[in-house]
Scaffold this motif. Structure first.
Motif, PDB file in Angstrom:
ATOM      1  N   ARG A  43       0.828  -1.206   0.000  1.00 35.27           N
ATOM      2  CA  ARG A  43       0.000   0.000   0.000  1.00 35.27           C
ATOM      3  C   ARG A  43       0.862   1.254   0.000  1.00 35.27           C
ATOM      4  N   TYR A 164     -11.905   3.732   8.514  1.00 36.73           N
ATOM      5  CA  TYR A 164     -12.808   2.757   7.914  1.00 36.73           C
ATOM      6  C   TYR A 164     -13.775   3.397   6.916  1.00 36.73           C
ATOM      7  N   TRP A 166     -13.297   3.836   3.866  1.00 32.15           N
ATOM      8  CA  TRP A 166     -13.275   3.068   2.615  1.00 32.15           C
ATOM      9  C   TRP A 166     -14.439   2.099   2.514  1.00 32.15           C
ATOM     10  N   SER A 381      -1.281  -9.873   3.634  1.00 34.20           N
ATOM     11  CA  SER A 381      -2.087  -8.949   4.435  1.00 34.20           C
ATOM     12  C   SER A 381      -1.567  -8.846   5.860  1.00 34.20           C
ATOM     13  N   GLU A 385      -4.400  -3.932   7.577  1.00 32.12           N
ATOM     14  CA  GLU A 385      -4.987  -3.943   6.235  1.00 32.12           C
ATOM     15  C   GLU A 385      -6.277  -3.145   6.180  1.00 32.12           C
ATOM     16  N   TYR A 386      -7.027  -3.155   7.270  1.00 33.67           N
ATOM     17  CA  TYR A 386      -8.402  -2.665   7.282  1.00 33.67           C
ATOM     18  C   TYR A 386      -8.495  -1.237   7.806  1.00 33.67           C
ATOM     19  N   ASP A 388      -6.878   2.778   7.200  1.00 33.38           N
ATOM     20  CA  ASP A 388      -6.110   3.627   6.293  1.00 33.38           C
ATOM     21  C   ASP A 388      -5.150   4.474   7.117  1.00 33.38           C
ATOM     22  N   GLN A 400      -7.226  -4.498   0.881  1.00 34.45           N
ATOM     23  CA  GLN A 400      -8.407  -3.738   1.268  1.00 34.45           C
ATOM     24  C   GLN A 400      -9.471  -3.790   0.170  1.00 34.45           C
ATOM     25  N   THR A 403     -11.036  -7.183   0.263  1.00 33.96           N
ATOM     26  CA  THR A 403     -11.920  -7.239   1.431  1.00 33.96           C
ATOM     27  C   THR A 403     -13.254  -6.572   1.145  1.00 33.96           C
ATOM     28  N   SER A 404     -13.198  -5.365   0.595  1.00 28.36           N
ATOM     29  CA  SER A 404     -14.431  -4.641   0.295  1.00 28.36           C
ATOM     30  C   SER A 404     -15.297  -5.417  -0.684  1.00 28.36           C
TER      31      SER A 404
END
Length: 480
Positions: A43, A164, A166, A381, A385-386, A388, A400, A403-404
């Motif tokens: 990332r 969170y 995102w 991961s 990861e979850y 930002d 991420q 995941t989304s």
């Protein structure tokens, strides 16, 4: 006779592919492990990542400056609501992904909110919803509502709701009303309770503890499971109350297609880290909850891992469909021979990673109970990861986004009852990624490249009355 699997275009037996890869300890194995370690910083340093995107730093500076000034003004206007947290004291802590600036009013709508928890502390958050008249950015379908609801509980160690955004935005622009909030003592929520209804922040740490708190000072310290369980419950209470500015857009009709007998609501709870432990517990006891998503980690009834020990052990009963997204690494990125124990508290494992490590924390309990469940372990991961976080802490490039994609499909299946099984169990995903300056670019995520080659990813779900089971989606081996 056609099975549900063949209707979905999947192999009739859903057998895992044969395991592949170099033998533990060989030069090829070491080289693969070193690349995986480097990819755990994707990332930041990966193609299109934070360092490679020229829009990232200007957006971060702009959004961090604006947000920090706003937080200071809010504190000055509320001197009896002291916020003593990293989110308040460290500039930019709550920004999240600055490339998402401009979402409100263009791709969806959001409103900042606040409410008092059961201890009188002021909690702050944001509600996200579809823009009136909007269309799904993936399918073009009109988003007419009313919509299912989602409450997202942050992680501990000063996780904040901004980290969170995102997931909240991704869900809202696809037809959900979503609440993110800060638990007491984190982000921009108040640190101390107001015991006895006093306007002044006060508590007695020597009083009898209540609601599972460690001390007689409710909500203090912030790093305790009680903050996240009571926080989620209080957030749900507010979310379903008339105080929610988008309350009229929530779908209140009883769910007649529910996957869980007796659960007729259209609400999901999502949690990360200690928040994941909290939602793993509450899904079994709160009748309003119809589905759960745990972001590192789902905590089951028999979980005896090191992670479970942090939250005081688990006796959670699987009740509603659960999606577990879990990580290869914890806060630190470590080589394969330190993969024992847990990603959170690693220990020696000279023979290599145990493929079943992530399954044991919760997925196996759900599967044994006959409750729909899915476990996804993104490759390279980390526990971060979850969230930002800019520039410093490790996270993979596309974990991420993967995941989304899974969360969207999981909630579509169990809250909207959409026919998404082929996509959920498919081998690739489309995702719209923010690039800055109001641009969202389409990318394609390949499941084979995106899943861990160390740890089992698996599913055990029902489709049209047929059980679909695969204990080893990625062909890791040793996952039976």
């Amino acid at each position: 006779m056609l099975t549900a699997l063949t209707v979905l275009g999947l192999p009739a037996q859903a057998e895992p592919p044969p395991p592949s890869g170099p033998a533990v300890g060989t030069p090829a194995y070491l080289a693969r492990d070193l690349k995986n370690l480097a990819d755990a910083y994707g990332r930041i340093i990966g193609p299109g990542g934070q360092l490679a995107n020229p829009a990232y730093l200007p957006a971060l500076v702009k959004e961090a400056t604006l947000l920090s000034a706003t937080q200071l003004l809010n504190q000055a206007a509320n001197p009896l609501r002291p916020v003593i947290s990293a989110g308040q004291l460290v500039p930019g802590w709550n920004v999240g992904n600055p490339l998402r600036a401009g979402w409100n009013g263009t791709r969806g709508v959001s409103t900042t909110i606040s409410f008092l928890n059961r201890y009188g502390a002021l909690l702050r958050g944001t509600v996200y919803a579809p823009k009136p008249g909007a269309r799904d950015p993936y399918t073009g379908a009109a988003l007419t509502g009313p919509f299912p609801g989602v409450v997202i509980t942050p992680g501990s160690i000063q996780g904040s709701e901004g980290m969170y955004v995102w997931l909240a935005q991704d869900l809202a622009e696809r037809g959900y009303v979503v609440l993110t909030y800060d638990v007491q003592g984190q982000g921009t929520s108040e640190t101390l309770p107001h015991v006895g209804g006093t306007p002044f922040p006060f508590c007695n740490p020597f009083a009898k503890p209540v609601d599972g708190n460690l001390l007689g000072c409710p909500g203090v310290p912030f790093q305790q499971l009680a903050n996240f369980t009571t926080g989620t419950t209080d957030a749900l209470d507010w979310f379903l109350s008339p105080a929610n500015p988008y309350a009229a857009r929530l779908d209140r009709t009883p769910d007649t297609e529910t996957a869980t007998p007796g659960r007729t609501g259209r609400i999901a709870i999502v949690g990360h880290s200690l928040g994941a432990a909290a939602v793993s517990q509450l899904q079994g006891t709160d009748p309003r909850v119809a589905a759960v998503v745990a972001l590192d980690k789902l905590a089951g009834k028999g979980d005896t891992s090191a992670f479970s020990a942090i939250s005081g052990g688990n006796t959670n009963t699987p009740v509603v469909p659960a999606l577990a997204i879990q990580s290869e690494y914890g806060f630190a990125v470590t080589p394969y021979f330190l993969s024992g124990g847990s990603s959170i508290i690693p220990s020696g494992s000279p023979k290599g990673p145990d493929p079943m490590r992530e399954r044991r924390t919760g997925f196996d309990d759900w599967a044994a109970a006959g409750v729909d469940s899915m476990l996804i372990v993104p490759r390279a991961s980390t526990h971060l990861e979850y969230t930002d976080i800019p520039y410093v802490l490790p996270a993979s490039r596309y974990g991420q986004a993967l995941t989304s994609s899974y969360v969207q499909l999981w909630l579509d299946k169990y809250l909207k009852h959409a026919d998404v099984d082929a996509a959920l169990l498919g081998t690739s995903f489309r995702y719209l990624e923010p690039r800055g300056r109001g641009v969202w670019s389409p990318i394609t995520l390949d499941r084979a490249a995106g899943l861990s080659f160390y740890y089992c990813s698996a599913y055990d779900v029902r489709s049209h009355g047929t059980e679909l089971r695969n204990p080893d989606i990625a062909g890791v081996g040793g996952c039976s």
